[in-house]
Design a protein around this motif. Structure first.
Motif, PDB file in Angstrom:
ATOM      1  N   UNK A  65       0.825  -1.215   0.000  1.00 27.68           N
ATOM      2  CA  UNK A  65       0.000   0.000   0.000  1.00 27.68           C
ATOM      3  C   UNK A  65       0.855   1.259   0.000  1.00 27.68           C
ATOM      4  N   UNK A  66       1.984   1.209   0.706  1.00 29.71           N
ATOM      5  CA  UNK A  66       2.874   2.375   0.773  1.00 29.71           C
ATOM      6  C   UNK A  66       3.891   2.404  -0.362  1.00 29.71           C
ATOM      7  N   UNK A  67       3.790   1.422  -1.276  1.00 33.06           N
ATOM      8  CA  UNK A  67       4.655   1.349  -2.472  1.00 33.06           C
ATOM      9  C   UNK A  67       6.147   1.394  -2.126  1.00 33.06           C
ATOM     10  N   UNK A  68       6.511   0.695  -1.060  1.00 33.59           N
ATOM     11  CA  UNK A  68       7.905   0.635  -0.632  1.00 33.59           C
ATOM     12  C   UNK A  68       8.778   0.046  -1.735  1.00 33.59           C
ATOM     13  N   UNK A  69       8.204  -0.826  -2.558  1.00 32.54           N
ATOM     14  CA  UNK A  69       8.952  -1.509  -3.613  1.00 32.54           C
ATOM     15  C   UNK A  69       9.440  -0.568  -4.714  1.00 32.54           C
ATOM     16  N   UNK A  70       8.881   0.635  -4.800  1.00 29.09           N
ATOM     17  CA  UNK A  70       9.305   1.569  -5.842  1.00 29.09           C
ATOM     18  C   UNK A  70      10.747   2.036  -5.639  1.00 29.09           C
ATOM     19  N   UNK A  71      11.151   2.144  -4.376  1.00 26.46           N
ATOM     20  CA  UNK A  71      12.501   2.628  -4.074  1.00 26.46           C
ATOM     21  C   UNK A  71      13.392   1.578  -3.415  1.00 26.46           C
ATOM     22  N   UNK A  72      12.861   0.384  -3.218  1.00 29.38           N
ATOM     23  CA  UNK A  72      13.625  -0.676  -2.561  1.00 29.38           C
ATOM     24  C   UNK A  72      13.393  -2.011  -3.261  1.00 29.38           C
ATOM     25  N   UNK A  73      14.428  -2.835  -3.308  1.00 32.47           N
ATOM     26  CA  UNK A  73      14.286  -4.179  -3.852  1.00 32.47           C
ATOM     27  C   UNK A  73      13.933  -5.192  -2.763  1.00 32.47           C
ATOM     28  N   UNK A  74      14.179  -4.817  -1.514  1.00 30.42           N
ATOM     29  CA  UNK A  74      13.898  -5.744  -0.419  1.00 30.42           C
ATOM     30  C   UNK A  74      13.813  -4.993   0.911  1.00 30.42           C
TER      31      UNK A  74
END
Length: 225
Positions: A65-74
């Motif tokens: 929901x917070x789209x953490x994956x946009x700036x992180x791979x893990x």
């Protein structure tokens, strides 16, 4: 997630499961194009009690929901907690396609209890502590504890005492609303067929479950205004 990508990660999970052994749980969450998700493959699922087609954890949903994956791979080294309070050192890999679109999550949960029991005295002599304790104490603010709940019953039992449910006692409307709200938060209703299971466990009709879900959704919309 296309079949080739799924097969690739499934092979990786089986491979590392053989190498690292039974203290490591590997969970592959597959995201559906039209929303929702399910566990597509799991290795050593007995550690957390989860199985195929289970829902995302609340923490995994938060990452998406917070789209953490946009700036992180893990995201690595946070605390996961099983349904009986068992603690794990947990990490999540974001599986993305060539355009950066999220396709799934590969989660790894390490059970350090065995090593703790064997190495406790040695670590004490070296003035060290088990990494799971350090992670839990130092990273509470950065990463909340992830609840690794295995099934619908386990989630309901975190809200309503098991003995009360199994005694057949009549639940209050507030208890029902709280339990269904928690199930919704855990993504249980993203899985087909769970309405009937929830109704059976809680001694309710399916129409009552739908009614509470509608009530909770209206409250959420009202709070968002």
């Amino acid at each position: 997630m296309d079949n080739e990508l799924f097969r690739h990660y499934k092979n990786i999970m089986n491979y590392f499961g053989e190498i690292l052994g039974s203290n490591y749980e590997f969970v592959l969450h597959v995201l559906n194009p039209n929303g929702g998700s399910q566990i597509g493959h799991i290795v050593n699922g007995e550690l957390s009690g989860r199985s195929l087609s289970g829902p995302l954890t609340n923490y995994a949903k938060k990452l998406i929901d917070e789209k953490v994956y946009l700036n992180n791979d893990h995201v690595v080294n946070y605390v996961g907690e099983g349904p009986r309070g068992k603690k794990f050192r947990s990490s999540t890999l974001f599986i993305k396609d060539g355009q950066g679109q999220l396709q799934g999550l590969l989660c790894i949960n390490f059970d350090a209890d065995t090593y703790w029991k064997v190495a406790k005295d040695v670590l004490k002599l070296a003035n060290l502590s088990l990494d799971i304790k350090r992670i839990e104490n130092n990273n509470d603010q950065e990463h909340p504890v992830e609840k690794l709940t295995g099934n619908v019953r386990d989630i309901i039992y975190t809200v309503i005492d098991k003995d009360i449910l199994e005694s057949g006692a009549q639940l209050s409307p507030e208890q029902k609303k709280l339990a269904i709200s928690k199930l919704k938060e855990y993504g249980v209703f993203d899985i087909k067929g769970t309405i009937n299971e929830v109704a059976e466990i809680m001694g309710m009709s399916e129409s009552s479950v739908y009614r509470y879900l509608q009530m909770i959704s209206r409250n959420e919309k009202s709070d968002a205004i």
